[in-house]
Scaffold this motif. Structure first.
Motif: not given
Length: 300
Positions: A177-181, A210-212, A243-244, A257-259
């Motif tokens: 699944e997609p990973l989003v902010w 996220a870090v990469d 944010v995460a 919400e998605i950024i």
């Protein structure tokens, strides 16, 4: 050769043949009559006849046939969802009468976010067909769960992973699944510099992605909150502290919400893998199949 009409129930409605539904699902999943035929041990022409009969029975076109692949029509997509449910219910019903009765205890591991989304439907279906099996669930980080698996404390575990970080010899990826902010709706954390982020401890696939991404984009950030449980990261986001990175389904909330900001780099997809222990019991393997079926239903 004249085809036999589809069987009908007492109220004259046609009854769907589970064998035909199984072929239909195989074609939908493989995108090809040829590849599906190999999966169900039939010839492509036999599958073609089955689908023609099914389309006649339902009076709807189910596939769009192209040069090198087939695609589902809108009616086909609707049938796929119902077909998977019918096949799963059929398997559970048959298992109640024909499958050897399983007993004992199954110990499984799961990250907390995966467990809350998938386990309710899995445990309910498994308990109906295997009432004599006790299921013990352990939650934790993927790293900790793999350690418990290697120590023979659990039968199998689900873990979150990057696609290239996972050893396919240990198990299989069962969901992507997609990973989003994610941010608090209307919050200001996304505007701060350096960017405050809520992450798990090192070793988490979400953290690594996220870090990469932030490093490659040259975006300044600071770890404002750490928690090995997604609920803790979610709390920090809801408090507008950070944010995460979250899988898209976890952002389905009135408060998050998605950024949508070109200043934030896109994130890699996140994967859920199923890994078996060396001593996984027959009951454990049966429960694992329920898990795989539940993830397939999510993609329907």
């Amino acid at each position: 050769m004249t085809q036999s009409p589809a069987p009908r129930s007492s109220n004259s409605q046609p009854l769907l043949d589970t064998d035909v539904l199984r072929s239909f699902v195989a074609i939908a999943e493989h995108g090809s009559f040829t590849r599906a035929a190999k999966a169900v041990f039939r010839t492509p022409s036999a599958l073609s006849m089955q689908i023609k009969r099914l389309e006649t029975t339902l009076d709807k076109a189910l596939f769009i046939r192209e040069a090198r692949q087939v695609r589902l029509t809108a009616h086909g997509e609707l049938l796929l969802r119902h077909a998977r449910q019918l096949l799963q219910l059929n398997a559970e019903t048959v298992a109640c009468f024909l499958a050897p009765e399983l007993e004992g205890t199954v110990r499984i591991g799961t990250p907390d976010d995966v467990g809350t989304r998938i386990l309710p439907r899995v445990l309910g279906a498994f308990a109906r067909s295997n009432p004599a099996v006790q299921v013990d669930v352990m939650t934790g980080t993927s790293r900790l769960l793999l350690q418990r698996l290697d120590a023979d404390e659990i039968d199998f575990t689900l873990v979150t992973t990057g696609k290239h970080d996972f050893d396919s010899k240990r198990g299989e990826i069962v969901h992507t699944e997609p990973l989003v902010w994610a941010a608090r709706r209307g919050g200001s954390a996304r505007l701060r510099e350096p960017l405050p982020v809520a992450l798990a401890e090192p070793g988490c696939a979400w953290r690594a992605s996220a870090v990469d991404a932030l490093h490659h984009a040259g975006r300044r950030y600071r770890v404002a909150y750490s928690s090995d449980h997604s609920a803790g990261q979610r709390a920090a986001v809801l408090a507008d502290l950070a944010v995460a990175p979250f899988p898209r389904p976890l952002v389905d909330s009135a408060d998050l919400e998605i950024i949508d900001d070109p200043g934030l780099p896109p994130l890699a997809e996140t994967h859920t893998a199923l890994v078996f222990g060396a001593q996984c019991s027959e009951a454990g393997k049966a429960l694992a199949q329920h898990v795989i079926d539940a993830f397939r239903a999510l993609r329907a």
